[in-house]
Structures are given as structure tokens and as C-alpha cells.
Design an enzyme around this catalytic site. Structure first.
Site, PDB file in Angstrom:
ATOM      1  N   SER A 209       0.632  -1.294  -0.111  1.00  0.00           N
ATOM      2  CA  SER A 209      -0.031   0.144   0.041  1.00  0.00           C
ATOM      3  C   SER A 209       0.804   1.155   0.013  1.00  0.00           C
ATOM      4  O   SER A 209       1.976   1.261   0.488  1.00  0.00           O
ATOM      5  CB  SER A 209      -1.115  -0.034   1.152  1.00  0.00           C
ATOM      6  OG  SER A 209      -0.175   0.048   2.372  1.00  0.00           O
ATOM      7  N   GLU A 230       6.508  -0.322  -4.971  1.00  0.00           N
ATOM      8  CA  GLU A 230       5.623  -0.636  -5.837  1.00  0.00           C
ATOM      9  C   GLU A 230       4.320  -0.505  -5.020  1.00  0.00           C
ATOM     10  O   GLU A 230       3.778  -1.082  -4.204  1.00  0.00           O
ATOM     11  CB  GLU A 230       5.580  -1.988  -6.686  1.00  0.00           C
ATOM     12  CG  GLU A 230       4.415  -2.309  -7.462  1.00  0.00           C
ATOM     13  CD  GLU A 230       4.500  -3.711  -8.088  1.00  0.00           C
ATOM     14  OE1 GLU A 230       3.404  -4.167  -8.329  1.00  0.00           O
ATOM     15  OE2 GLU A 230       5.581  -4.213  -8.327  1.00  0.00           O
ATOM     16  N   CYS A 264      -2.540  -4.753  -8.546  1.00  0.00           N
ATOM     17  CA  CYS A 264      -2.120  -3.382  -8.733  1.00  0.00           C
ATOM     18  C   CYS A 264      -2.539  -2.892 -10.097  1.00  0.00           C
ATOM     19  O   CYS A 264      -2.804  -1.709 -10.319  1.00  0.00           O
ATOM     20  CB  CYS A 264      -0.721  -3.245  -8.355  1.00  0.00           C
ATOM     21  SG  CYS A 264       0.645  -4.313  -9.284  1.00  0.00           S
TER      22      CYS A 264
END
Length: 458
Positions: A209, A230, A264
Site C-alpha cells: 500500500s 511498488e 495493482c
């Protein structure tokens, strides 16, 4: 180390097992072991390091059913998709094996009159890898495989939601010849990750997150540790007026709902030209309504449970916010009244950017579809975000697609496809989607530091 971590099945809430967990003292001890082991691992010829990873690849193939069943049990990924992840890993490992040596070979960049200049690629040293639960084999291997191939030791913390898969990874690497102190698994939740961040490390690669990534950046920033984050996205796609409606609907429904929307790079916002909006919505709904929600261990299941129970509240809040502001709920929109973490595949139309569902990451089987008047409005809305991971355009016109994609701020862009990752291309993001990169030859060199050589013959 007398702590334990409970592993639960998100499909029914049942306890799978409990495993021994690390504490601050054991994390520090493991970090010291990895530090001590690094010079010897760096001294191992790269051909032998590659041989270890090649054997790891084969071991994954032999045990694919066990590994897929474990992954499905602990994160709720439908079994066919768990198997797809493991089978898809083969090409990624093949890329790393083919490119690691040539990507990090010493380069002579100048040689004249007794003077030469060279660049060598030295390992970072000790790499901390705090990995993700949604694709533990893909996301983890993006880091630990090139890190090991380039001579680093790795402190690997799988997500607490994918601990058993992480322990399988460690077991297999050790069985194929990677020393125990070269690849070291850490078990636990956020406290173990925080303890890892405090160790003497030379690189930290995190997937998760934005909130956690920001805390990590604050913690390691003063120490000038190499950092890669990321952090997800709010990935948009624009369906142009000339797009083939059925093809776009099928591709984007899969892009939004695959892995129960917990990727994602899942499609999280769709903008459709007003000329084909209604036809696209009808086709999209037909595809989504055909997705089977059920037991993730069943081969016919496409939509499984939400891995993290807390995310159910986020999804409910986004639906309620959108409907309160004028959105139309076309299907789904509710959690299921049964054991486990279940949320219906959800489609909202008549959405706009006042709504959370079009601005904040959903990470679930939910999508907003917004009508737009044309290319200019679509691009403006696609760029109206603090994220910048992926974005796509559907149109048969290649020139139009390239012109549009050139104007969109994202690390990866797609023409007539979505939710796709290639080992040959860098994986990176802009803004709150993170910093640094993995994959491609750049993602191999990311685990090294360039050393400049000035050599003059006497």
C-alpha cells in the site's frame, strides 16, 4: 522466537495452521547471518547461481499442484488462477536466466593511448524484500531472483497473508542449493516488516500500500538505502468510439475482475465514448454476470473471496458513496452473508470524479464506467489521479492509440489489451504508484551498483 502467526482461509474463515513467527531479536540475527554470507555468495560463479535458479524453476514445475493449492487456501485465489501464476513464472525465470549475465557484464566504454575506462556492476549487498500476497510468486521473483543472480543475499518477508507460499519459496530455493543464510525468510506481520526496515541493509524492495510505502520511505530515507516501492494504482482505460465493443468488453471485464480485482494493475476506471457507451455497458454486464463466484478450490470458479477482510469495508464505502452522489448500481454492490470474505462483482455507471470509486484504489471486484464526449475529455480524466501505474486505450487505429497513450502519465501503457506484465519491459509507476522499477534488463541492474574503473597502463 516464541511468537506464532495464525493463517486463516479467507473463503470460510477457518484456521489453516499456525506457524512460528519472528520477533525483533530473530530479525536482527537473521540480518547478521545474511550480511556475513554475502561475500561468499558473490564469489560463487554466476553460472552456478544460474544453475540454482534453473533447478528452482524445475522444482516449481514438479510441485505446481501443491503450491497452487496452498496459495488458493491462504489467499483465496481461484485454483486455476493460482496455477496460471505458477506456470506463468516459467517465462519470467527464463528471462532472468538469459539476461542476468549479459546485463551485468563489465563494459569497456573507452580505450585509447594506454588509458581505458570500464564500468562493472557490483551487488548491492543485503537486499530486503517485503513482498505482496496477491501474486507472491510473480511479485517476489521480480526481486529475489535477480537479486540472487547478481550476488546479493536476500532477507525475504512474504506478506502475512501469503506466509505458507513464502515458506514454500524458501524451502525450494534451499533444496536446489541456495544456502540458508543467502535466502532468509522472515515470518510475521507489520511488526516484523518494521524490524526488517531497521536492519543494516543495502536495498529495500517493497510491494504494498501507499501508506506503508510512505512510512518505509521515511524510515530509510535518512540512511540513504536504495529504495524501490511498488504501491498500486487506479488504472484507467479509454474505449474509443471506433473500438470493437464486444472485444473491449470481454478484455476489460477480465482486466477488472481477474484475481477478484486484487491486482495493482487491475483496470479500475473505464471511460467510454458516448457513441458506444450504452452498447459497451450492456456487453460488459453480460460478461461480468457470467463470471462464476464460488469456492476458490473449484476449477470452475472465476471470482473468489477477498483476501483481507478489512477491504470489504472499503468496497462497501465506495459503493455507498457513489450511489449517494448519483451513480447507478448495475450489478453487485454487496458483501455476501456467509462465512468468509465475499463481495459481489460490482459495476457502477453514471459515475464521476467526485466519487471515491473513481479516485481511490478499490482492490476488489468493482468498476466504475464513465461516459465521455471524446478523446480530450478521456485523457484529462485518465490523468486526473495521484497514481500512475498503467493505462490503456481500445481502438483499431494504431496512430490514434499511440498519440493518446503518449499524453497519458503512466509507467506502462496498453493498446487493445490490459492487466499485462512482461519480463522484457520495466515495471514502474509515477506519483503515488511508487518509485524505482523491477523487470527488464533495468530491473536486473537495479540490484547492482555501477563501479567506475579508470585504468592507465604504466
Amino acid at each position: 522466537m516464541n511468537k506464532t502467526l495464525a493463517i486463516h482461509n479467507p473463503a470460510n474463515g477457518a484456521l489453516i495452521t499456525e506457524v512460528a513467527a519472528d520477533d525483533a531479536a530473530s530479525v536482527a540475527a537473521k540480518a547478521q547471518r545474511a550480511r556475513a554470507a554475502q561475500p561468499a555468495w558473490d564469489a560463487v560463479p554466476i553460472a552456478e547461481r544460474k544453475a540454482c535458479i534453473a533447478r528452482f524453476r524445475e522444482a516449481l514445475n514438479v510441485q505446481v499442484d501443491l503450491l497452487a493449492e496452498t496459495l488458493t487456501a491462504e489467499v483465496g485465489k481461484p485454483i486455476r488462477q493460482s496455477r496460471n501464476e505458477l506456470k506463468g513464472l516459467e517465462a519470467r525465470l527464463d528471462f532472468f536466466l538469459a539476461q542476468a549475465e549479459r546485463s551485468t557484464a563489465t563494459e569497456t566504454v573507452f580505450a585509447e593511448a594506454g588509458m581505458s575506462e570500464r564500468i562493472s556492476h557490483e551487488p548491492l549487498g543485503v537486499v530486503a524484500n517485503i513482498s505482496a500476497w496477491n501474486y507472491p510468486y510473480f511479485v517476489g521473483s521480480n526481486v529475489f531472483v535477480p537479486a540472487l543472480l547478481t550476488g546479493n543475499t536476500v532477507l525475504y518477508k512474504p506478506s502475512e497473508h501469503a506466509t505458507l507460499s513464502g515458506l514454500h519459496i524458501a524451502r525450494l530455493l534451499h533444496e536446489v542449493g541456495v544456502p540458508d543464510d543467502v535466502f532468509v525468510a522472515l515470518v510475521g506481520a507489520g511488526d516484523v516488516g518494521a524490524a526488517l526496515v531497521e536492519q543494516r541493509i543495502d536495498g529495500l524492495f517493497f510491494t504494498g500500500s501507499h501508506a506503508t510505502g510512505a512510512r518505509i520511505a521515511q524510515a530509510v530515507g535518512p540512511r540513504l538505502v536504495k529504495l524501490q516501492l511498488e504501491l498500486g494504482g487506479k488504472d484507467p482505460t479509454y474505449v474509443c468510439d471506433d473500438a470493437p465493443v464486444q472485444m473491449a468488453a470481454e478484455s476489460l471485464a477480465d482486466g477488472a475482475m481477474y484475481n477478484t480485482g486484487q491486482s495493482c494493475c487491475s483496470v479500475e476506471r473505464i471511460y467510454v465514448h458516448e457513441r458506444i457507451h450504452d452498447a459497451f455497458v450492456d456487453a460488459f454486464l453480460a460478461v461480468v454476470r457470467g463470471f462464476r463466484l464460488g469456492d476458490p478450490a473449484d476449477e470452475s470458479t472465476y471470482i473468489g473471496p477477498i483476501t483481507r477482510a478489512q477491504q470489504l469495508d472499503v468496497l462497501e464505502r465506495q459503493v455507498a458513496d457513489a450511489v449517494a452522489k448519483g451513480a447507478t448500481l448495475r450489478c453487485g454492490g454487496h458483501r455476501l452473508d456467509k462465512a468468509g470474505n465475499w463481495f459481489e462483482p460490482t459495476v457502477l455507471t453514471e459515475v464521476d470524479h467526485t466519487m471515491e470509486v473513481m479516485r481511490e484504489e478499490s482492490f476488489g471486484p468493482i468498476i466504475g464506467i464513465q461516459k465521455v464526449s471524446g478523446d480530450a475529455e478521456a485523457v484529462a480524466l485518465m490523468n486526473d489521479t495521484r497514481y500512475g501505474l498503467t493505462a490503456g486505450v481500445f481502438t483499431p487505429d494504431e496512430r490514434r492509440a499511440k498519440e493518446l497513450l503518449a499524453r497519458i502519465d503512466a509507467g506502462s501503457v496498453y493498446w487493445n489489451c490490459c492487466d499485462r506484465v512482461s519480463p522484457r519491459l520495466p515495471w514502474s509507476g509515477l506519483g503515488d504508484s511508487g518509485i524505482g522499477l523491477t523487470l527488464s534488463t533495468y530491473g536486473i541492474q537495479a540490484f547492482t551498483r555501477p563501479k567506475a574503473w579508470h585504468l592507465r597502463a604504466a
